[in-house]
Design a protein around this motif. Sequence first.
Motif, short mmCIF file in Angstrom:
data_model
loop_
_atom_site.label_atom_id
_atom_site.label_comp_id
_atom_site.label_asym_id
_atom_site.label_seq_id
_atom_site.Cartn_x
_atom_site.Cartn_y
_atom_site.Cartn_z
N ASP A 128 0.82 -1.21 0.00
CA ASP A 128 0.00 0.00 0.00
C ASP A 128 0.85 1.26 0.00
OD1 ASP A 128 -2.20 -1.61 0.02
OD2 ASP A 128 -2.66 -1.33 2.14
N SER A 129 1.83 1.30 0.89
CA SER A 129 2.62 2.53 0.98
C SER A 129 3.53 2.70 -0.23
CB SER A 129 3.39 2.60 2.30
OG SER A 129 4.41 1.66 2.37
N ALA A 130 3.94 1.59 -0.87
CA ALA A 130 4.73 1.69 -2.09
C ALA A 130 3.89 2.31 -3.21
CB ALA A 130 5.25 0.32 -2.51
N THR A 131 2.62 1.90 -3.28
CA THR A 131 1.71 2.47 -4.28
C THR A 131 1.47 3.95 -4.00
OG1 THR A 131 0.67 0.29 -4.42
CG2 THR A 131 -0.52 2.12 -5.43
N CYS A 132 1.35 4.29 -2.71
CA CYS A 132 1.18 5.69 -2.31
C CYS A 132 2.40 6.53 -2.69
CB CYS A 132 0.95 5.81 -0.81
SG CYS A 132 -0.71 5.33 -0.31
N LEU A 133 3.58 5.93 -2.56
CA LEU A 133 4.79 6.67 -2.92
C LEU A 133 4.79 6.99 -4.41
CD1 LEU A 133 7.56 7.88 -2.34
CD2 LEU A 133 8.55 5.58 -2.44
N ALA A 134 4.43 6.00 -5.23
CA ALA A 134 4.36 6.24 -6.68
C ALA A 134 3.30 7.29 -7.00
CB ALA A 134 4.06 4.92 -7.40
N LEU A 152 13.04 3.37 -12.58
CA LEU A 152 11.89 3.20 -13.47
C LEU A 152 11.58 4.48 -14.25
CD1 LEU A 152 10.25 0.59 -13.68
CD2 LEU A 152 8.60 1.56 -12.09
N GLN A 153 11.61 5.61 -13.56
CA GLN A 153 11.26 6.89 -14.20
C GLN A 153 12.23 7.98 -13.73
OE1 GLN A 153 7.32 8.00 -14.78
NE2 GLN A 153 6.43 5.97 -14.50
N PRO A 154 13.00 8.54 -14.67
CA PRO A 154 13.99 9.56 -14.30
C PRO A 154 13.38 10.76 -13.56
CG PRO A 154 14.22 8.92 -16.61
CD PRO A 154 13.00 8.24 -16.11
N GLU A 155 12.16 11.15 -13.93
CA GLU A 155 11.58 12.32 -13.23
C GLU A 155 11.22 11.97 -11.80
OE1 GLU A 155 10.21 10.84 -15.86
OE2 GLU A 155 8.03 10.92 -15.88
N TRP A 156 10.93 10.70 -11.53
CA TRP A 156 10.68 10.29 -10.14
C TRP A 156 11.99 10.37 -9.34
CZ3 TRP A 156 7.01 5.38 -10.21
CH2 TRP A 156 5.77 5.78 -10.75
N ALA A 157 13.08 9.97 -9.97
CA ALA A 157 14.39 10.01 -9.30
C ALA A 157 14.71 11.44 -8.86
CB ALA A 157 15.48 9.48 -10.22
N ALA A 158 14.38 12.40 -9.73
CA ALA A 158 14.67 13.80 -9.43
C ALA A 158 13.78 14.33 -8.31
CB ALA A 158 14.49 14.64 -10.69
N LYS A 201 -7.74 -4.39 -2.58
CA LYS A 201 -6.35 -4.74 -2.90
C LYS A 201 -6.14 -4.95 -4.41
CE LYS A 201 -3.70 -5.00 0.87
NZ LYS A 201 -4.07 -3.71 1.43
N ALA A 202 -7.17 -5.47 -5.10
CA ALA A 202 -7.04 -5.66 -6.54
C ALA A 202 -6.93 -4.30 -7.23
CB ALA A 202 -8.24 -6.44 -7.08
N ALA A 203 -7.75 -3.34 -6.79
CA ALA A 203 -7.73 -2.00 -7.38
C ALA A 203 -6.42 -1.28 -7.07
CB ALA A 203 -8.92 -1.18 -6.87
N THR A 204 -5.80 -1.63 -5.93
CA THR A 204 -4.50 -1.03 -5.59
C THR A 204 -3.43 -1.51 -6.57
OG1 THR A 204 -5.13 -0.84 -3.27
CG2 THR A 204 -2.79 -0.77 -3.74
N TRP A 205 -3.47 -2.80 -6.94
CA TRP A 205 -2.54 -3.30 -7.97
C TRP A 205 -2.81 -2.59 -9.29
CZ3 TRP A 205 1.63 -5.58 -6.53
CH2 TRP A 205 1.65 -6.50 -5.46
N THR A 206 -4.09 -2.41 -9.64
CA THR A 206 -4.43 -1.73 -10.89
C THR A 206 -3.88 -0.30 -10.89
OG1 THR A 206 -6.45 -3.04 -11.05
CG2 THR A 206 -6.36 -1.06 -12.40
N LEU A 207 -4.02 0.38 -9.73
CA LEU A 207 -3.50 1.75 -9.62
C LEU A 207 -1.99 1.77 -9.84
CD1 LEU A 207 -3.82 4.78 -8.90
CD2 LEU A 207 -3.62 4.13 -6.48
N ALA A 208 -1.28 0.79 -9.28
CA ALA A 208 0.17 0.72 -9.49
C ALA A 208 0.48 0.58 -10.98
CB ALA A 208 0.76 -0.44 -8.70
N GLY A 209 -0.32 -0.23 -11.67
CA GLY A 209 -0.13 -0.41 -13.11
C GLY A 209 -0.36 0.88 -13.87
N LEU A 266 0.04 3.89 -12.67
CA LEU A 266 1.07 4.88 -12.30
C LEU A 266 2.43 4.57 -12.93
CD1 LEU A 266 0.18 5.23 -8.51
CD2 LEU A 266 0.05 7.08 -10.19
N GLY A 267 2.78 3.30 -12.98
CA GLY A 267 4.14 2.97 -13.40
C GLY A 267 4.24 1.75 -14.29
N GLY A 268 3.10 1.33 -14.86
CA GLY A 268 3.11 0.20 -15.78
C GLY A 268 3.52 -1.11 -15.12
N ARG A 269 3.79 -2.09 -15.98
CA ARG A 269 4.15 -3.42 -15.50
C ARG A 269 5.41 -3.37 -14.64
NH1 ARG A 269 1.80 -8.22 -17.75
NH2 ARG A 269 2.77 -9.97 -16.70
N GLY A 270 6.31 -2.44 -14.98
CA GLY A 270 7.58 -2.32 -14.24
C GLY A 270 7.35 -2.03 -12.77
N LEU A 271 6.40 -1.14 -12.49
CA LEU A 271 6.12 -0.79 -11.10
C LEU A 271 5.41 -1.95 -10.39
CD1 LEU A 271 6.20 1.30 -8.82
CD2 LEU A 271 3.97 2.13 -9.60
#
Length: 243
Positions: free
Chosen positions: A19-25, A62-68, A176-184, A186-191
């Motif tokens: 959950d918190s990883a998805t929130c960070l993204a 995963l995303q250079p703008e996130w790194a910045a 929880k299923a929708a949380t996985w979808t949200l991660a997808g 936000l950051g695609g399959r990579g996230l």
Amino acid sequence: MTAISADQSALVLFSGGQDSATCLAWALARFARVETVGFSYGQRHLIELESRDALIRGMAALQPEWAARLGERHTLDIPTLAEVSETALTRDIAIEMGEGGLPNTFVPGRNLVFLTFAAALAYRRGIRHIVGGMCETDFSGYPDCRNDTIKALNVALDLGMARAFELHTPLMWLDKAATWTLAGELGGRGLVDLIVEHSHTCYLGERGARHDWGYGCGQCPACSLRARGWRVYAASRENGRAQ
Ligand code: ZN
């Protein structure tokens, strides 16, 4: 470098779980500067805190703008929380339902304490937005995860610190299923892959077995919830309805 205003910066309660990883993204997609805070309170699943490094490194790659956008990482020790609570999260006892319909993993007022410390830290850091993974949909009956609780605390923090904080809970109405979808989204399959591999959810702190939904004992309430959400998400992804 131009200064980033309080309104463009966020502090994410980041434990290293799904959950918190998805929130960070979610925060990295919205704010110019994102700092994280984790809490060490004697939890049995302390390994969760160790997953944070791999997740942050992975998101930056995963995303250079996130790194910045990634700023300071904070860890606050609150050992007192374990002292005042007899729960299965902080003691070596079996997880079961207790009186009043609450599981004995409930640490009374935990999220109130976390958010209050986060707000004090945000105050000092000049940050207005605070992001947490509290969720009413899948919640195990924890009253400190309820939307009304968070809204009331937002008012109390604003009054008590003379600030206008905004508490964000992007997962509040998601299962929880929708949380996985949200991660997808936000950051695609990579996230999604990153969160499966490196986030930690298991209450018992086990990382022995690798399931399709990640590592964990597979039996505790947190593992069951994560596994069930993953199955629904994976099935809908197979059908092309999710990323
Ligand atoms: Zn588990």
